[in-house]
Design a protein around this motif. Structure first.
Motif, PDB file in Angstrom:
ATOM      1  N   HIS A 211       3.957  -6.178  10.926  1.00  0.00           N
ATOM      2  CA  HIS A 211       4.704  -4.886  10.961  1.00  0.00           C
ATOM      3  C   HIS A 211       6.036  -4.937  10.776  1.00  0.00           C
ATOM      4  CE1 HIS A 211       6.229  -1.120  12.708  1.00  0.00           C
ATOM      5  NE2 HIS A 211       5.146  -0.448  11.973  1.00  0.00           N
ATOM      6  N   GLN A 212       6.666  -5.838  11.322  1.00  0.00           N
ATOM      7  CA  GLN A 212       8.207  -5.974  11.524  1.00  0.00           C
ATOM      8  C   GLN A 212       8.725  -6.380   9.964  1.00  0.00           C
ATOM      9  OE1 GLN A 212       8.381  -3.905  14.458  1.00  0.00           O
ATOM     10  NE2 GLN A 212      10.099  -4.742  14.246  1.00  0.00           N
ATOM     11  N   ALA A 213       7.860  -7.038   9.264  1.00  0.00           N
ATOM     12  CA  ALA A 213       8.488  -7.685   8.250  1.00  0.00           C
ATOM     13  C   ALA A 213       8.935  -6.606   7.184  1.00  0.00           C
ATOM     14  CB  ALA A 213       7.522  -8.453   7.400  1.00  0.00           C
ATOM     15  N   PRO A 214       9.846  -6.690   6.249  1.00  0.00           N
ATOM     16  CA  PRO A 214      10.433  -5.463   5.473  1.00  0.00           C
ATOM     17  C   PRO A 214       9.245  -5.089   4.629  1.00  0.00           C
ATOM     18  CG  PRO A 214      11.810  -7.588   5.464  1.00  0.00           C
ATOM     19  CD  PRO A 214      10.589  -8.032   6.240  1.00  0.00           C
ATOM     20  N   SER A 215       9.174  -3.616   4.481  1.00  0.00           N
ATOM     21  CA  SER A 215       8.235  -3.043   3.746  1.00  0.00           C
ATOM     22  C   SER A 215       8.324  -3.312   2.373  1.00  0.00           C
ATOM     23  CB  SER A 215       8.393  -1.534   4.010  1.00  0.00           C
ATOM     24  OG  SER A 215       9.736  -0.973   3.328  1.00  0.00           O
ATOM     25  N   ASP A 216       9.276  -3.869   1.669  1.00  0.00           N
ATOM     26  CA  ASP A 216       9.353  -4.175   0.225  1.00  0.00           C
ATOM     27  C   ASP A 216       9.048  -5.710  -0.186  1.00  0.00           C
ATOM     28  OD1 ASP A 216      11.679  -4.876   1.547  1.00  0.00           O
ATOM     29  OD2 ASP A 216      12.931  -4.114  -0.122  1.00  0.00           O
ATOM     30  N   SER A 217       8.883  -6.417   0.944  1.00  0.00           N
ATOM     31  CA  SER A 217       8.494  -8.066   0.689  1.00  0.00           C
ATOM     32  C   SER A 217       7.226  -8.199   0.131  1.00  0.00           C
ATOM     33  CB  SER A 217       8.785  -8.498   2.139  1.00  0.00           C
ATOM     34  OG  SER A 217       7.696  -7.944   3.054  1.00  0.00           O
TER      35      SER A 217
ATOM     36  N   MET B  19      -4.243   9.471   6.630  1.00  0.00           N
ATOM     37  CA  MET B  19      -5.430   9.243   6.144  1.00  0.00           C
ATOM     38  C   MET B  19      -5.705   7.995   5.606  1.00  0.00           C
ATOM     39  SD  MET B  19      -8.844  10.060   6.478  1.00  0.00           S
ATOM     40  CE  MET B  19      -8.678  11.680   6.714  1.00  0.00           C
ATOM     41  N   ILE B  20      -4.815   7.691   4.588  1.00  0.00           N
ATOM     42  CA  ILE B  20      -4.935   6.436   3.901  1.00  0.00           C
ATOM     43  C   ILE B  20      -4.686   5.127   4.831  1.00  0.00           C
ATOM     44  CG2 ILE B  20      -3.616   5.076   2.146  1.00  0.00           C
ATOM     45  CD1 ILE B  20      -3.071   7.247   0.594  1.00  0.00           C
ATOM     46  N   ALA B  21      -3.728   5.319   5.737  1.00  0.00           N
ATOM     47  CA  ALA B  21      -3.503   4.225   6.594  1.00  0.00           C
ATOM     48  C   ALA B  21      -4.749   4.080   7.605  1.00  0.00           C
ATOM     49  CB  ALA B  21      -2.263   4.532   7.594  1.00  0.00           C
ATOM     50  N   LEU B  22      -5.302   5.021   7.711  1.00  0.00           N
ATOM     51  CA  LEU B  22      -6.868   4.961   8.568  1.00  0.00           C
ATOM     52  C   LEU B  22      -7.735   4.450   8.064  1.00  0.00           C
ATOM     53  CD1 LEU B  22      -7.690   6.280  11.377  1.00  0.00           C
ATOM     54  CD2 LEU B  22      -8.645   8.056  10.303  1.00  0.00           C
ATOM     55  N   LEU B  23      -8.094   4.603   6.833  1.00  0.00           N
ATOM     56  CA  LEU B  23      -9.083   3.896   5.747  1.00  0.00           C
ATOM     57  C   LEU B  23      -8.861   2.470   5.557  1.00  0.00           C
ATOM     58  CD1 LEU B  23      -9.522   6.698   3.266  1.00  0.00           C
ATOM     59  CD2 LEU B  23     -11.358   5.961   5.295  1.00  0.00           C
ATOM     60  N   LEU B  24      -7.427   2.019   5.656  1.00  0.00           N
ATOM     61  CA  LEU B  24      -7.161   0.920   5.276  1.00  0.00           C
ATOM     62  C   LEU B  24      -6.972  -0.016   6.651  1.00  0.00           C
ATOM     63  CD1 LEU B  24      -3.743   1.148   3.312  1.00  0.00           C
ATOM     64  CD2 LEU B  24      -5.664   0.114   2.436  1.00  0.00           C
ATOM     65  N   ALA B  25      -7.012   0.548   7.569  1.00  0.00           N
ATOM     66  CA  ALA B  25      -7.217  -0.031   9.139  1.00  0.00           C
ATOM     67  C   ALA B  25      -8.495  -0.184   9.292  1.00  0.00           C
ATOM     68  CB  ALA B  25      -6.497   0.791  10.169  1.00  0.00           C
ATOM     69  N   LEU B  26      -9.362   0.922   9.141  1.00  0.00           N
ATOM     70  CA  LEU B  26     -10.822   0.482   9.047  1.00  0.00           C
ATOM     71  C   LEU B  26     -11.391  -0.588   8.214  1.00  0.00           C
ATOM     72  CD1 LEU B  26     -12.245   4.332   9.230  1.00  0.00           C
ATOM     73  CD2 LEU B  26     -12.268   2.583  11.064  1.00  0.00           C
ATOM     74  N   GLY B  27     -10.943  -0.477   7.060  1.00  0.00           N
ATOM     75  CA  GLY B  27     -11.106  -1.855   6.082  1.00  0.00           C
ATOM     76  C   GLY B  27     -10.753  -3.049   6.728  1.00  0.00           C
TER      77      GLY B  27
ATOM     78  N   PHE C  57      -4.289  -4.883   6.863  1.00  0.00           N
ATOM     79  CA  PHE C  57      -3.561  -4.355   8.148  1.00  0.00           C
ATOM     80  C   PHE C  57      -2.176  -4.197   7.601  1.00  0.00           C
ATOM     81  CE2 PHE C  57      -0.350  -5.317  11.139  1.00  0.00           C
ATOM     82  CZ  PHE C  57      -0.694  -4.570  12.265  1.00  0.00           C
ATOM     83  N   LEU C  58      -1.693  -5.075   6.818  1.00  0.00           N
ATOM     84  CA  LEU C  58      -0.070  -4.959   6.596  1.00  0.00           C
ATOM     85  C   LEU C  58       0.041  -3.718   5.702  1.00  0.00           C
ATOM     86  CD1 LEU C  58       2.623  -6.443   6.540  1.00  0.00           C
ATOM     87  CD2 LEU C  58       1.931  -7.308   4.046  1.00  0.00           C
TER      88      LEU C  58
ATOM     89  N   ALA D 218      -0.063  -0.621   8.061  1.00  0.00           N
ATOM     90  CA  ALA D 218       0.874  -0.557   8.929  1.00  0.00           C
ATOM     91  C   ALA D 218       2.202   0.061   8.067  1.00  0.00           C
ATOM     92  CB  ALA D 218       1.332  -2.063   9.333  1.00  0.00           C
ATOM     93  N   ARG D 219       2.325  -0.329   6.972  1.00  0.00           N
ATOM     94  CA  ARG D 219       3.503   0.059   6.077  1.00  0.00           C
ATOM     95  C   ARG D 219       3.368   1.735   5.785  1.00  0.00           C
ATOM     96  NH1 ARG D 219       4.088  -5.220   1.840  1.00  0.00           N
ATOM     97  NH2 ARG D 219       5.070  -6.485   3.425  1.00  0.00           N
ATOM     98  N   SER D 220       2.136   2.164   5.920  1.00  0.00           N
ATOM     99  CA  SER D 220       1.801   3.496   5.388  1.00  0.00           C
ATOM    100  C   SER D 220       1.369   4.485   6.591  1.00  0.00           C
ATOM    101  CB  SER D 220       0.592   3.686   4.223  1.00  0.00           C
ATOM    102  OG  SER D 220      -0.594   3.201   4.767  1.00  0.00           O
ATOM    103  N   GLY D 221       1.367   3.877   7.731  1.00  0.00           N
ATOM    104  CA  GLY D 221       1.094   4.740   8.938  1.00  0.00           C
ATOM    105  C   GLY D 221       1.716   4.167  10.088  1.00  0.00           C
ATOM    106  N   ASP D 222       1.189   4.865  11.306  1.00  0.00           N
ATOM    107  CA  ASP D 222       1.816   4.516  12.556  1.00  0.00           C
ATOM    108  C   ASP D 222       1.074   3.097  13.181  1.00  0.00           C
ATOM    109  OD1 ASP D 222       3.538   6.621  12.499  1.00  0.00           O
ATOM    110  OD2 ASP D 222       2.476   7.965  13.918  1.00  0.00           O
ATOM    111  N   LEU D 223       1.862   2.194  13.662  1.00  0.00           N
ATOM    112  CA  LEU D 223       1.453   1.156  14.238  1.00  0.00           C
ATOM    113  C   LEU D 223       0.381   1.412  15.616  1.00  0.00           C
ATOM    114  CD1 LEU D 223       1.490  -2.152  14.456  1.00  0.00           C
ATOM    115  CD2 LEU D 223       3.252  -1.831  16.063  1.00  0.00           C
ATOM    116  N   THR D 224       0.728   2.308  16.144  1.00  0.00           N
ATOM    117  CA  THR D 224       0.057   3.023  17.419  1.00  0.00           C
ATOM    118  C   THR D 224      -1.436   3.162  16.974  1.00  0.00           C
ATOM    119  OG1 THR D 224       0.860   5.124  17.012  1.00  0.00           O
ATOM    120  CG2 THR D 224       1.855   3.791  18.803  1.00  0.00           C
TER     121      THR D 224
END
Length: 278
Positions: free
Chosen positions: A165-171, A1-9, A222-223, A226-232
């Protein structure tokens, strides 16, 4: 749900940025608008650095630079596309390609969707096409060159999202900073080479700056999505950005929303609900 809200934003911010950038480009050559928007976007990301952190590892540098190159290519191909062919036909093509390619990458990387997602994802893709379609759909046929440019623009946008999306998640925001630095350098170099063709019109500084700030926030959201949800899912929701542009054009410029676009907005709402359940 968080990823979805971030994507909507992210989608909303991209739509607002495109609206303001489009208005700015009406007043001066588009490169003059982008010359202001890109550095403004970079400034925002630099300001976010102390708060969100940034780790400039090899992965962050490589994927960030790749996203910057793709971003610069997306700008060039998108505006070339809309300059040589019917926008109402080519804009949906660009938006659809920018959604489909990341979905393919996500599925190849092993992402899976539940039953609700399997219904919601195709609906979201249909919504992208309907919302993007403007006045007079079908009134003109694009040339082969225009169609190839539209596919290229959508592909460049998709690659920018995939690379981020491919960049390291801790960057942290390092990929955004590197990407915007690279794209700004390419854009400024292109503007320097084409200086005599840019005309003498003064750019809309406020609109161009606001477009850059919103574009930066869209990339950040978006970043994080993508780090908290599925890219699809995140990529398709982000590709609904024309909805924000359409709604702003209706409220600010009093442009009419076509029946197909209204259907698209409703379809998007249903798709988002289904993806939230997934």
């Amino acid at each position: 749900m968080i990823a979805l809200l971030l994507a909507l934003g992210s989608s909303l911010a991209y739509g607002c940025a495109d609206f303001l950038g489009g208005l700015g480009a009406r007043k001066a050559h588009v490169l003059r608008t982008v010359m202001i928007a890109a550095p403004a976007s970079l400034a925002v990301e630099l300001l976010l650095w102390p708060f969100l952190g940034a780790s400039f590892s090899a992965g962050a540098l490589g994927w960030g630079a790749a996203s910057g190159i793709a971003s610069a290519a997306a700008f060039a191909l998108l505006y070339r596309t809309l300059a040589i062919g019917p926008m109402n036909v080519l804009s949906p093509v660009t938006a659809l390609v920018s959604a489909v390619l990341p979905v393919g990458v996500g599925l190849l990387q092993g992402e899976h969707l539940g039953a609700a997602g399997l219904v919601g994802l195709p609906l979201a893709l249909v919504a992208v096409i309907l919302v993007s379609a403007g006045h007079g759909a079908g009134s003109a046929r694009p040339s082969r060159t225009a169609l190839l440019s539209a596919f290229g623009a959508g592909g460049a946008i998709a690659l920018q999202l995939v690379f981020l999306h491919q960049a390291p998640s801790d960057s942290g925001v390092a990929p955004l900073i590197i990407g915007r630095t690279v794209s700004s350098a390419i854009i400024l170099a292109a503007a320097g080479l084409m200086y005599r063709r840019l005309g003498s019109e003064r750019p809309a500084y406020a609109m161009s700056t606001a477009a850059g700030v919103l574009d930066s926030m869209a990339n950040l959201l978006f970043l994080l999505a993508a780090r908290s949800g599925d890219l699809t899912v995140v990529a398709v929701i982000t590709a609904l950005y024309p909805a924000g542009t359409v709604l702003l054009a209706r409220s600010v410029l009093a442009e009419r929303i076509r029946r197909g676009q209204l259907v698209g907005l409703g379809t998007a709402a249903v798709a988002v609900s289904l993806l939230a359940l997934a």
